[in-house]
Scaffold this active site. Structure first.
Site, PDB file in Angstrom:
ATOM      1  N   ASN A 458       0.840  -1.202   0.000  1.00  0.00           N
ATOM      2  CA  ASN A 458       0.000   0.000   0.000  1.00  0.00           C
ATOM      3  C   ASN A 458       0.869   1.242   0.000  1.00  0.00           C
ATOM      4  O   ASN A 458       2.073   1.189  -0.242  1.00  0.00           O
ATOM      5  CB  ASN A 458      -0.927  -0.020   1.224  1.00  0.00           C
ATOM      6  CG  ASN A 458      -0.151   0.079   2.521  1.00  0.00           C
ATOM      7  OD1 ASN A 458       0.935  -0.497   2.649  1.00  0.00           O
ATOM      8  ND2 ASN A 458      -0.673   0.800   3.490  1.00  0.00           N
ATOM      9  N   LEU A 459       0.263   2.344   0.319  1.00  0.00           N
ATOM     10  CA  LEU A 459       0.956   3.630   0.295  1.00  0.00           C
ATOM     11  C   LEU A 459       2.059   3.725   1.338  1.00  0.00           C
ATOM     12  O   LEU A 459       2.989   4.508   1.193  1.00  0.00           O
ATOM     13  CB  LEU A 459      -0.081   4.733   0.520  1.00  0.00           C
ATOM     14  CG  LEU A 459       0.352   6.167   0.322  1.00  0.00           C
ATOM     15  CD1 LEU A 459       0.816   6.410  -1.100  1.00  0.00           C
ATOM     16  CD2 LEU A 459      -0.808   7.089   0.625  1.00  0.00           C
ATOM     17  N   CYS A 460       1.969   2.933   2.402  1.00  0.00           N
ATOM     18  CA  CYS A 460       2.955   3.020   3.484  1.00  0.00           C
ATOM     19  C   CYS A 460       3.738   1.733   3.687  1.00  0.00           C
ATOM     20  O   CYS A 460       4.421   1.572   4.696  1.00  0.00           O
ATOM     21  CB  CYS A 460       2.264   3.425   4.790  1.00  0.00           C
ATOM     22  SG  CYS A 460       1.369   4.978   4.667  1.00  0.00           S
ATOM     23  N   THR A 461       3.631   0.801   2.769  1.00  0.00           N
ATOM     24  CA  THR A 461       4.438  -0.426   2.659  1.00  0.00           C
ATOM     25  C   THR A 461       4.273  -1.407   3.814  1.00  0.00           C
ATOM     26  O   THR A 461       5.084  -2.317   3.947  1.00  0.00           O
ATOM     27  CB  THR A 461       5.944  -0.124   2.473  1.00  0.00           C
ATOM     28  OG1 THR A 461       6.532   0.318   3.702  1.00  0.00           O
ATOM     29  CG2 THR A 461       6.199   0.898   1.383  1.00  0.00           C
ATOM     30  N   GLU A 462       3.221  -1.268   4.637  1.00  0.00           N
ATOM     31  CA  GLU A 462       3.074  -2.207   5.746  1.00  0.00           C
ATOM     32  C   GLU A 462       1.943  -3.207   5.541  1.00  0.00           C
ATOM     33  O   GLU A 462       1.828  -4.174   6.295  1.00  0.00           O
ATOM     34  CB  GLU A 462       2.865  -1.445   7.072  1.00  0.00           C
ATOM     35  CG  GLU A 462       1.440  -1.075   7.433  1.00  0.00           C
ATOM     36  CD  GLU A 462       0.927   0.159   6.725  1.00  0.00           C
ATOM     37  OE1 GLU A 462      -0.056   0.757   7.186  1.00  0.00           O
ATOM     38  OE2 GLU A 462       1.497   0.529   5.672  1.00  0.00           O
ATOM     39  N   SER A 660       0.499  11.196  12.675  1.00  0.00           N
ATOM     40  CA  SER A 660      -0.353  12.107  13.449  1.00  0.00           C
ATOM     41  C   SER A 660      -0.644  11.582  14.841  1.00  0.00           C
ATOM     42  O   SER A 660      -0.589  12.317  15.828  1.00  0.00           O
ATOM     43  CB  SER A 660      -1.682  12.331  12.718  1.00  0.00           C
ATOM     44  OG  SER A 660      -1.464  12.897  11.455  1.00  0.00           O
ATOM     45  N   THR A 661      -0.986  10.288  14.938  1.00  0.00           N
ATOM     46  CA  THR A 661      -1.436   9.774  16.227  1.00  0.00           C
ATOM     47  C   THR A 661      -0.300   9.655  17.232  1.00  0.00           C
ATOM     48  O   THR A 661      -0.523   9.754  18.438  1.00  0.00           O
ATOM     49  CB  THR A 661      -2.160   8.431  16.053  1.00  0.00           C
ATOM     50  OG1 THR A 661      -1.355   7.545  15.269  1.00  0.00           O
ATOM     51  CG2 THR A 661      -3.494   8.629  15.354  1.00  0.00           C
TER      52      THR A 661
END
Length: 777
Positions: A458-462, A660-661
């Site tokens: 995905n967009l964040c590779t996880e 963010s979190t």
């Protein structure tokens, strides 16, 4: 000094200097090392008008506290947070029409729920599934003292991005109410006799900041907004005009709802390939990527930011060289796509070729299917992208690759593998991408490999889950009851959905709450699957068939500093191995218990969970790698229970970036090392200093910063964790812009050999990288 103070109801009172002293005492309560005199000097210097408002006084305390934040006195960020809290309390009290007291700053929770439901801001389920008495009982559990856990930037981020407001943007919801509403909404479909207990447990987990929900859940849960609760999606594009345009439409619909998107394009034919027998007519993947780029820019996420899309391509695809240059700032702009992110999918054989300095071949996937005649059990044609090496050093991919290389009529481009790797590294140093996706490692460890293939991330590779394209079967005109309609029939593919939340390691581990925490997190994530309404039907269907979740972690460097463990040490590697094994054990056990209660995921049969290969592949049950916290006996017992009862979720563990979190929680992001001991958040007119979490004379020695750390130690820790993570990790590499090419290559080879499934950004101080907000769980 001022003479008068104007209250929110426009009453004017005489300015009372003693009340400044009382207010200062209140926000400094418990912060014993901070000087009240210094704070008051700053405040009085800012109050220069004869008439001031209460808001101006609060702002003066906030700004004066922020000006005093240093590495030596980091606790001023908590004083600033308390001043901001006071302002939020007062605004909520005025907007909701109740009296706020320092001892009781919150108003009626039931009144808030009813008012915002009637206004169309909260969802009706909050009133339909809970009685007035139950809501009032939950309101009694709201604990304002937990607001004191926030530092200033964390509270400001929560207030600006997540707390519910009315349609005029006025403050309505307070921090603890946001957590309670999330808990209520995620549990509203639970059995009535257990529902309140689960709500209380979820509130306990969130309000103590032992965990955080992902950004879409934090922002949207319980609210009547267009957004959904899942973070990321992955589509696989079919090699057809319909497949390409349908995928673009689906991407647009999901991006509109706030989701980050990954798109695998490895099945799309290369530039110069034939179309329906006409030679050299295909324009390849780059024009379609530019279409996705336009979608990312034009279809923004809930009106707040441009869409976030990552595209992936195999390193054996003929268009790979143009693909690697997508984001460069020079060359032909018609071949560039600056607003998407890109990742490259790498088989073991390519990395071996890079290391051996041997040749590599590039093929068109359409020509491979047409020429080689490989088919699956249903007679569908297969390409190179449909195979992987099931053993290290041997397997189907390398044998099929050799067949393709040796075929006398199959066209190919041959070049040194190291030249492609140089192009990859050049782009990474200039743009931070492409991401690296090690496809053989991924598929060997896939617990659901019996049901499919993982092509990309995905967009964040996880996120790493089974994928397949959605195929248009037929279109027909149908007349029924005098109405003629066009009916389009599609065969749904595996369209990946990721649902995320994360453990705050630096709070949960020292508090010893993991055994209690992981089960409620697992239930919260599983409930998102049933509650969520995804517009793209194949995504909704895939979500229901696999019920995949992604529990993650953040605050790793924060935890190591508290524990007195150096990042660059064998102790840190071993600590990672043991800790993540424990989390994984608790996670699988929780999913198994949910399966006993609610049923296993529909595609459990035939999985590595059922046959036990999941446990043997990771050496959990053979006694060769027993950890500190989980015994071999415990693993064997759990493997038997899983085989008998199933698990609720096909995939469970994924470590997201937590941008963010982790800020809200006041900790270090994800599995990353600390960026700086004192970083700064820039606002329009000022900069906010943000010291490292729990910075002290003790912890400072364990906070070696990212660009000073030997990245090989980070890779070793990630390799130790990866055995326990059934999906992957958003793992960044931190390098200096002047890194030698040989050293940079060594990092990539080490990551591949250490068993990492992917690497995320290559970060350099010369780069500014804008991350996906949705995925920053």
């Amino acid at each position: 000094m001022p003479s008068f103070v104007t209250k929110p109801n426009n009453r004017q009172l005489a300015f009372d200097n003693d009340r400044l002293e009382i207010y200062a005492d209140r926000i400094l309560d418990g912060l014993h090392t901070l000087s009240k005199e210094r704070l008051l000097r700053g405040v009085t210097a800012k109050l220069r008008n004869d008439i001031v408002t209460g808001e101006e006084i609060s702002n003066a305390f906030t700004m004066s506290s922020l000006e005093l934040v240093t590495k030596d006195e980091p606790d001023w960020k908590f004083a600033a947070a308390r001043s901001l809290l006071t302002s939020l309390y007062k605004k909520a009290a005025v907007n909701r029409r109740y009296k706020s007291y320092p001892e009781e700053p919150y108003g009626s929770f039931y009144h808030l729920i009813t008012e915002l439901c009637q206004a169309g801001i909260y969802r009706e389920e909050l009133l339909e599934c809970y009685t007035k008495e139950q809501i009032e009982e939950l309101g009694q559990l709201i604990d304002p003292t937990r607001d004191l856990l926030f530092d200033y930037i964390g509270l400001l981020t929560l207030a600006e991005r997540y707390l519910a407001t009315d349609f005029d943007g006025r403050t309505m919801e307070l921090p603890q109410e946001r957590y309670m509403v999330i808990a209520m909404y995620l549990m509203h479909q639970e059995p009535a006799d257990k529902r309140l207990d689960y709500v209380k447990e979820a509130y306990w987990a969130m309000s103590n900041i032992y965990m955080t929900a992902a950004t879409p859940t934090m922002s949207n849960a319980g609210k009547k907004v267009a957004g959904q609760l899942s973070s990321c999606f992955i589509d696989t594009v079919d090699d057809s005009l319909e497949g390409i345009f349908d995928s673009n439409t689906d991407v647009a619909r999901l991006s509109k709802m706030g989701g980050g998107i990954g798109v695998y394009l490895g099945k799309v034919r290369a530039r110069g390939s034939d179309i329906r027998g006409h030679k050299n007519t295909s324009s390849g993947v780059i024009p379609w990527i530019r279409q996705l780029n336009n979608t990312a820019v034009s279809v923004d996420q809930l009106g707040t930011r441009k869409g976030a899309i990552a595209v992936y391509l195999d390193v054996f695809h003929k268009d790979i060289l143009a693909f690697l240059d997508l984001k460069l700032n020079n060359g032909d702009e018609r071949m560039r796509a600056h607003d998407v992110f890109h990742g490259v999918c790498l088989p073991d054989l390519f990395m071996e070729a890079v290391e051996a300095r041997s040749e590599w071949n590039l093929f068109c996937p359409h020509e491979v299917k047409k020429t080689m005649g490989w088919k699956d059990e249903n007679g569908r044609p297969l390409g190179l992208e449909d195979f992987y090496d099931k053993e290290v050093g041997s397997g189907e991919f390398r044998s099929k690759y050799e067949e393709a290389v040796n075929h006398p009529t199959l066209s190919r481009i041959t070049m040194p593998a190291i030249d492609i790797m140089k192009r990859i590294m050049k782009s990474q140093l200039e743009t931070g991408t492409p991401y690296m996706f090690y496809r053989d490692t991924v598929n060997r460890a896939n617990p659901n490999r019996a049901h499919g293939m993982i092509y990309s991330s995905n967009l964040c590779t996880e996120i790493m889950q089974n994928q397949s394209p959605t195929v248009v079967e037929q279109e027909e005109l149908v007349t029924k009851d005098g109405q003629t309609r066009i009916v389009i029939s599609k065969i749904p593919g595996d369209f990946v959905v990721c649902n995320l939340n994360s453990i705050h390691l630096a709070r949960a581990v020292p508090a010893g709450v993991l055994d209690r925490l992981v089960p409620i997190q697992t239930r919260m994530l599983d409930n998102v699957i049933d509650i969520n309404n995804i517009e793209v039907l194949q995504a909704q269907y895939t979500n229901s068939q696999y019920r995949a979740i992604g529990l993650g972690t953040f605050g790793l460097h924060h935890l190591l500093a508290l524990e007195g463990i150096r990042w660059e040490s064998e102790e840190a590697v071993k600590y990672n191995d043991d800790l993540y094994e424990k989390i994984n054990y608790l996670l699988i056990k929780s999913s198994m218990e949910l399966a006993q209660e609610k049923g296993q995921y529909p595609k459990f049969a035939g999985s590595d969970w059922e046959n036990g290969n999941y446990f043997t592949y990771r050496n959990y049950t053979d006694g060769t790698r027993e950890g500190k916290f989980v015994t071999t006996k415990q693993w064997r017992e759990l493997a038997e229970q899983v085989s008998k009862n199933g698990v609720r979720n096909a995939w469970m563990f994924a470590i997201a970036p937590n941008g963010s979190t982790s800020i809200i929680a006041g900790s270090t992001a994800s599995i990353d090392p600390l960026y700086d001991l004192l970083s700064y958040e820039e606002k329009t007119t000022y900069k906010i200093a943000n010291p490292a979490p729990d910075l002290s004379e003790k912890t400072i020695w364990y906070y070696k910063t990212a660009f000073l750390i030997d990245q090989h130690w980070s890779i070793d820790m990630a390799g130790a964790r990866q055995r326990h993570v059934d999906q992957a990790q958003s793992f960044n590499l931190y390098v200096r812009p002047d890194i030698k090419a040989t050293d940079f290559l060594d990092l990539h080879l080490h990551a591949w050999k250490a068993g990492l499934k992917s690497t995320y950004y290559v970060r350099s101080r010369a780069l500014t990288i804008e991350e996906c907000e949705s995925c920053a769980s």
